[in-house]
Design an enzyme around this catalytic site. Structure first.
Site, PDB file in Angstrom:
ATOM      1  N   HIS A   1     -76.391 -61.960  39.888  1.00 33.41           N
ATOM      2  CA  HIS A   1     -77.589 -62.014  39.053  1.00 33.41           C
ATOM      3  C   HIS A   1     -77.698 -63.423  38.471  1.00 33.41           C
ATOM      4  O   HIS A   1     -77.328 -63.663  37.318  1.00 33.41           O
ATOM      5  CB  HIS A   1     -77.493 -60.963  37.938  1.00 33.41           C
ATOM      6  CG  HIS A   1     -78.759 -60.791  37.159  1.00 33.41           C
ATOM      7  ND1 HIS A   1     -79.112 -59.592  36.580  1.00 33.41           N
ATOM      8  CD2 HIS A   1     -79.750 -61.654  36.840  1.00 33.41           C
ATOM      9  CE1 HIS A   1     -80.273 -59.731  35.942  1.00 33.41           C
ATOM     10  NE2 HIS A   1     -80.665 -60.987  36.084  1.00 33.41           N
TER      11      HIS A   1
ATOM     12  N   GLU B   1     -80.074 -60.081  42.186  1.00 33.85           N
ATOM     13  CA  GLU B   1     -80.899 -59.566  41.100  1.00 33.85           C
ATOM     14  C   GLU B   1     -81.491 -60.718  40.304  1.00 33.85           C
ATOM     15  O   GLU B   1     -80.888 -61.788  40.201  1.00 33.85           O
ATOM     16  CB  GLU B   1     -80.049 -58.729  40.129  1.00 33.85           C
ATOM     17  CG  GLU B   1     -79.396 -57.507  40.716  1.00 33.85           C
ATOM     18  CD  GLU B   1     -78.593 -56.741  39.688  1.00 33.85           C
ATOM     19  OE1 GLU B   1     -78.279 -55.566  39.938  1.00 33.85           O
ATOM     20  OE2 GLU B   1     -78.262 -57.318  38.629  1.00 33.85           O
TER      21      GLU B   1
ATOM     22  N   HIS C   1     -75.703 -50.616  35.106  1.00 35.32           N
ATOM     23  CA  HIS C   1     -75.598 -51.149  33.746  1.00 35.32           C
ATOM     24  C   HIS C   1     -74.715 -50.232  32.890  1.00 35.32           C
ATOM     25  O   HIS C   1     -75.118 -49.131  32.535  1.00 35.32           O
ATOM     26  CB  HIS C   1     -76.948 -51.349  33.054  1.00 35.32           C
ATOM     27  CG  HIS C   1     -76.879 -52.397  31.974  1.00 35.32           C
ATOM     28  ND1 HIS C   1     -77.137 -53.729  32.218  1.00 35.32           N
ATOM     29  CD2 HIS C   1     -76.543 -52.315  30.676  1.00 35.32           C
ATOM     30  CE1 HIS C   1     -76.982 -54.431  31.106  1.00 35.32           C
ATOM     31  NE2 HIS C   1     -76.612 -53.598  30.156  1.00 35.32           N
TER      32      HIS C   1
END
Length: 237
Positions: free
Chosen positions: A43, A70, A190
């Site tokens: 990410h 991401e 998450h």
């Protein structure tokens, strides 16, 4: 079996704290795949405070499972994804400077924007996923964007589950079922951890993939990276 994609941002955070190239994120990705993980997630953020854009380029040649990038689809991010051509891109509405992700997309309000971005990636054969809260309306909005998958933002579930509230799974199960009904693939991520991943997996219809970074890398400090990857794989069966 639900696939495990390991987010290696925290390995880059450790490297950047000291400078140099230890630990080496490319070597870590190779090892994680060897240990059995079915994907590598990164990410990159605009300030490159952990994963750098060059890391994405370096990783492309060594990720032989599934490469998932991401991020917020700003111009530099879009260019990076088109250059690296990962198997999957996950769109996350991060604010600049955010410590971590805090919410999913409003897929109704931003529907036109997401449609445009997703069309660019899909034209290049890159599978798309949208980070969303467990809200049936957001799932339905995601369908209208043309995305292939949604990724359920699981922070609320993880927090409530740690407090003993197993009922916190209910909106996630409902959202996942609606996605399945609409023929959308279901990912999640998450704050998923060894403590909650089995329960989550058992209660989420059609769960194709989980992306886990902070918890997994932290748990590896106690149990070792090879052991932890395989502990997740066992719980995801």
């Amino acid at each position: 079996m639900t696939k495990l994609s390991v987010n290696i941002n925290k390995i880059a955070t450790l490297r950047n704290a000291r400078g140099g190239n230890v630990p080496n994120v490319v070597e870590a990705a190779v090892a994680i795949q060897r240990f059995g993980a079915q994907g590598i997630t990164i990410h990159p953020r605009p300030d490159e405070r952990h994963i750098r854009y060059q890391d994405a380029r370096d990783l492309r040649s060594v990720v032989t499972t599934e490469f998932n990038i991401e991020g917020n689809p700003q111009h530099n991010f879009i260019d990076l994804v088109l250059e690296c051509r990962p198997e999957q891109v996950t769109l996350v509405p991060d604010a600049i400077g955010a410590i971590t992700s805090t919410a999913g997309w409003d897929t109704v309000r931003h529907q036109s924007y997401l449609q445009e971005v997703i069309a660019v990636f899909k034209a290049q054969g890159i599978r798309t996923s949208i980070f969303v809260d467990p809200d049936v309306k957001m799932i339905e909005g995601a369908k209208a964007t043309g995305t292939d998958r949604i990724e359920l933002y699981t922070e609320s579930f993880a927090h409530q589950y740690a407090l003993g509230n197993e009922h916190a799974i209910a909106p996630y199960a409902a959202a996942a079922q609606r996605a399945v009904d609409l023929e959308l693939g279901v990912n999640a991520g998450h704050d998923l951890s060894l403590e909650n991943i089995r329960f989550f997996k058992q209660n989420i219809p059609g769960l194709l993939e989980v992306s886990i970074g902070h918890a997994l890398i932290s748990e590896a400090l106690y149990f070792g990276l090879d052991n932890v990857v395989n502990m997740y794989l066992q719980k995801l069966k």
